[in-house]
Write a protein that holds these residues in place. Structure first.
Motif, PDB file in Angstrom:
ATOM      1  N   VAL A  97      -0.590   0.609   3.670  1.00 11.78           N
ATOM      2  CA  VAL A  97      -0.787   0.041   2.346  1.00 11.78           C
ATOM      3  C   VAL A  97      -0.840  -1.627   2.109  1.00 11.78           C
ATOM      4  N   ARG A 118     -10.078   2.145   0.979  1.00 12.20           N
ATOM      5  CA  ARG A 118      -8.633   2.316   0.439  1.00 12.20           C
ATOM      6  C   ARG A 118      -8.621   1.262  -0.858  1.00 12.20           C
ATOM      7  N   THR A 120      -6.153   1.344  -2.896  1.00 10.62           N
ATOM      8  CA  THR A 120      -4.865   1.391  -3.363  1.00 10.62           C
ATOM      9  C   THR A 120      -4.033   0.405  -2.382  1.00 10.62           C
ATOM     10  N   TRP A 121      -4.571  -0.865  -2.094  1.00 17.41           N
ATOM     11  CA  TRP A 121      -3.631  -1.683  -1.163  1.00 17.41           C
ATOM     12  C   TRP A 121      -2.586  -2.206  -2.049  1.00 17.41           C
ATOM     13  N   LYS A 122      -1.498  -2.299  -1.569  1.00 19.71           N
ATOM     14  CA  LYS A 122      -0.266  -3.039  -2.194  1.00 19.71           C
ATOM     15  C   LYS A 122      -0.281  -4.527  -1.665  1.00 19.71           C
ATOM     16  N   LEU A 144      -8.753  -3.364  -6.974  1.00 17.83           N
ATOM     17  CA  LEU A 144      -7.299  -3.262  -6.463  1.00 17.83           C
ATOM     18  C   LEU A 144      -6.447  -3.463  -7.488  1.00 17.83           C
ATOM     19  N   THR A 146      -4.883  -1.867 -10.065  1.00 22.16           N
ATOM     20  CA  THR A 146      -3.938  -0.801 -10.562  1.00 22.16           C
ATOM     21  C   THR A 146      -3.034  -0.585  -9.241  1.00 22.16           C
ATOM     22  N   SER A 147      -2.894  -1.506  -7.906  1.00 22.28           N
ATOM     23  CA  SER A 147      -2.183  -1.212  -6.935  1.00 22.28           C
ATOM     24  C   SER A 147      -1.684  -2.686  -6.132  1.00 22.28           C
TER      25      SER A 147
END
Length: 186
Positions: A97, A118, A120-122, A144, A146-147
């Motif tokens: 992530v 991806r 959902t990378w943080k 991105l 939302t993450s």
């Protein structure tokens, strides 16, 4: 670190107890030594190979087999690893992530692919490049929204400006850590 140190780590059997290892800047770290070390560390969550100049895509391929629980990877400054190598690795690391891959010359195309793989990378670090456009960067970052909690774009002089800061504020509500050093248009 010398070869004896790598051997001592392997022989001591401490690898199975490690969740984090930072090998940043080790000049002696080659693909062979990395393979030996990483094969003894099945529980790694965070790995930094930053600025390990002798590490290549061969080590990235090994990560896909030996480190499927990896959550954070830093290959920034590993100029023998290309964005395409990272892109082939991401689907094989389902827990990943956080990716720090500055200095690998990301392009519009590879940046879009990274976000498509991806969304959902943080955490992302993609600095030291002038290969992607402002539009491609903004489009990818909005996906991105939302993450993303951490973003580093140091020395991306052609794309980082005050308009980007406004876009980040409007579209990345979770963003807490931002590194934009070396961008004179701010």
């Amino acid at each position: 670190m010398e070869a004896e140190t790598f051997d001592a780590i392997v022989q001591a059997g401490i690898g199975r107890h490690l969740a984090v290892i930072d090998l940043t800047g080790l000049r002696g770290l080659t693909d062979d030594f990395a393979a030996k070390l990483l094969s003894t560390m099945p529980n790694l969550k965070r790995l930094s190979l930053k600025n390990c100049r002798k590490v290549t895509a061969k080590t990235a391929q090994l990560l896909a087999v030996k480190q499927i629980g990896l959550e954070c990877l830093d290959v920034g400054g590993c100029f023998n690893i290309a964005p395409e190598d990272v892109l082939s690795l991401v689907p094989k690391l389902p827990a990943l992530v956080e990716l720090h891959a500055s200095g690998l010359q990301w392009s519009n195309e590879t940046l879009h692919k990274l976000v498509e793989l991806r969304d959902t990378w943080k955490g992302l670090s993609l600095g030291f490049t002038d290969q992607f456009s402002q539009a491609a960067l903004r489009e990818s970052l909005i996906q991105l929204g939302t993450s993303l909690v951490s973003l580093a774009l140091p020395f991306c002089e052609n794309v980082v400006d005050n308009a980007l800061l406004g876009m980040l504020g409007r579209n990345l509500p979770l963003l807490k850590y931002l590194d934009l050093r070396g961008n004179p248009a701010l």
